[in-house]
Scaffold this motif. Sequence first.
Motif, PDB file in Angstrom:
ATOM      1  N   PHE A  26      48.314  36.049  69.015  1.00  0.00           N
ATOM      2  CA  PHE A  26      48.670  34.676  69.342  1.00  0.00           C
ATOM      3  C   PHE A  26      50.140  34.603  69.740  1.00  0.00           C
ATOM      4  O   PHE A  26      50.949  35.464  69.378  1.00  0.00           O
ATOM      5  CB  PHE A  26      48.368  33.703  68.194  1.00  0.00           C
ATOM      6  CG  PHE A  26      49.229  33.838  66.975  1.00  0.00           C
ATOM      7  CD1 PHE A  26      50.468  33.220  66.914  1.00  0.00           C
ATOM      8  CD2 PHE A  26      48.794  34.547  65.869  1.00  0.00           C
ATOM      9  CE1 PHE A  26      51.258  33.323  65.784  1.00  0.00           C
ATOM     10  CE2 PHE A  26      49.567  34.656  64.743  1.00  0.00           C
ATOM     11  CZ  PHE A  26      50.807  34.047  64.692  1.00  0.00           C
ATOM     12  N   GLY A  49      53.220  31.449  70.071  1.00  0.00           N
ATOM     13  CA  GLY A  49      53.482  30.065  69.688  1.00  0.00           C
ATOM     14  C   GLY A  49      54.948  29.863  69.456  1.00  0.00           C
ATOM     15  O   GLY A  49      55.783  30.682  69.855  1.00  0.00           O
ATOM     16  N   ASN A 106      41.054  27.982  71.271  1.00  0.00           N
ATOM     17  CA  ASN A 106      42.222  28.846  71.466  1.00  0.00           C
ATOM     18  C   ASN A 106      43.567  28.155  71.252  1.00  0.00           C
ATOM     19  O   ASN A 106      44.573  28.826  71.070  1.00  0.00           O
ATOM     20  CB  ASN A 106      42.205  29.431  72.884  1.00  0.00           C
ATOM     21  CG  ASN A 106      41.041  30.346  73.097  1.00  0.00           C
ATOM     22  OD1 ASN A 106      39.900  29.962  72.902  1.00  0.00           O
ATOM     23  ND2 ASN A 106      41.320  31.561  73.486  1.00  0.00           N
ATOM     24  N   LEU A 107      43.624  26.833  71.296  1.00  0.00           N
ATOM     25  CA  LEU A 107      44.885  26.106  71.191  1.00  0.00           C
ATOM     26  C   LEU A 107      44.946  25.336  69.875  1.00  0.00           C
ATOM     27  O   LEU A 107      44.046  24.561  69.569  1.00  0.00           O
ATOM     28  CB  LEU A 107      45.043  25.125  72.360  1.00  0.00           C
ATOM     29  CG  LEU A 107      46.343  24.334  72.394  1.00  0.00           C
ATOM     30  CD1 LEU A 107      47.546  25.267  72.604  1.00  0.00           C
ATOM     31  CD2 LEU A 107      46.288  23.288  73.485  1.00  0.00           C
ATOM     32  N   LEU A 134      53.096  24.766  68.468  1.00  0.00           N
ATOM     33  CA  LEU A 134      51.827  25.064  69.123  1.00  0.00           C
ATOM     34  C   LEU A 134      51.556  26.550  69.039  1.00  0.00           C
ATOM     35  O   LEU A 134      52.486  27.368  69.056  1.00  0.00           O
ATOM     36  CB  LEU A 134      51.851  24.639  70.591  1.00  0.00           C
ATOM     37  CG  LEU A 134      51.891  23.150  70.867  1.00  0.00           C
ATOM     38  CD1 LEU A 134      52.020  22.909  72.374  1.00  0.00           C
ATOM     39  CD2 LEU A 134      50.649  22.451  70.326  1.00  0.00           C
ATOM     40  N   TYR A 147      48.801  29.512  70.758  1.00  0.00           N
ATOM     41  CA  TYR A 147      47.699  29.871  71.657  1.00  0.00           C
ATOM     42  C   TYR A 147      47.168  31.203  71.198  1.00  0.00           C
ATOM     43  O   TYR A 147      47.891  32.188  71.157  1.00  0.00           O
ATOM     44  CB  TYR A 147      48.143  29.931  73.122  1.00  0.00           C
ATOM     45  CG  TYR A 147      46.971  30.187  74.033  1.00  0.00           C
ATOM     46  CD1 TYR A 147      46.130  29.146  74.397  1.00  0.00           C
ATOM     47  CD2 TYR A 147      46.683  31.470  74.468  1.00  0.00           C
ATOM     48  CE1 TYR A 147      45.040  29.373  75.206  1.00  0.00           C
ATOM     49  CE2 TYR A 147      45.583  31.709  75.274  1.00  0.00           C
ATOM     50  CZ  TYR A 147      44.763  30.666  75.637  1.00  0.00           C
ATOM     51  OH  TYR A 147      43.673  30.881  76.410  1.00  0.00           O
ATOM     52  N   LYS A 148      45.892  31.236  70.842  1.00  0.00           N
ATOM     53  CA  LYS A 148      45.236  32.444  70.322  1.00  0.00           C
ATOM     54  C   LYS A 148      44.427  33.088  71.451  1.00  0.00           C
ATOM     55  O   LYS A 148      43.626  32.421  72.095  1.00  0.00           O
ATOM     56  CB  LYS A 148      44.329  32.065  69.157  1.00  0.00           C
ATOM     57  CG  LYS A 148      43.628  33.218  68.516  1.00  0.00           C
ATOM     58  CD  LYS A 148      42.777  32.696  67.356  1.00  0.00           C
ATOM     59  CE  LYS A 148      41.803  33.742  66.931  1.00  0.00           C
ATOM     60  NZ  LYS A 148      40.837  33.230  65.955  1.00  0.00           N
TER      61      LYS A 148
END
Length: 167
Positions: free
Chosen positions: A2, A4, A119-120, A163, A165-166
Amino acid sequence: MFVGGLVSYSSEKNDNGSTSVTTSGYEISPEVGYFLTDNFALTAGVSLGNTDNGTTKTNTFGLNVGGRYYFLNMGERFKTYTNFGFGIGSDENGGSPAEKTNTFEIGGGLGINYFVTPNLAIDFRLANVISYSTEKTGDAKTNTLELEANVFQNFFDTPSFGLIYKF
């Protein structure tokens, strides 16, 4: 894996009758994480910041490494975690005389991810539970140990949002 991070901005105006001081600052803290298992990720990040009160400007830089363990899933969207790690940093102000402060910190805390999509996620870091830090400015050195045993009272004392994101 991820990616972020956090972005923050602050501005404060202090009126003391005849004088008025406005202090503003920002911080940018990107982070990456690599999952070794479904619930455990190693993390690394950097932090860049600036504070300016009109007479003194302070630049901040930091590096951190650690881990994040997801321990409770509350449905498909909420994932709680504990994080731990250590970091080093440096603050340098342009005042007169100029000062440089070096820091080292180790600690752990709690957080929640809310997945907007698979994913987010919105990353909500609630509080540090335990931390130790040392700061050195010139010949002066300060050591601080904090244990927030009643973390449920201070959840909203120092939260931060970011935030993730994966992949």
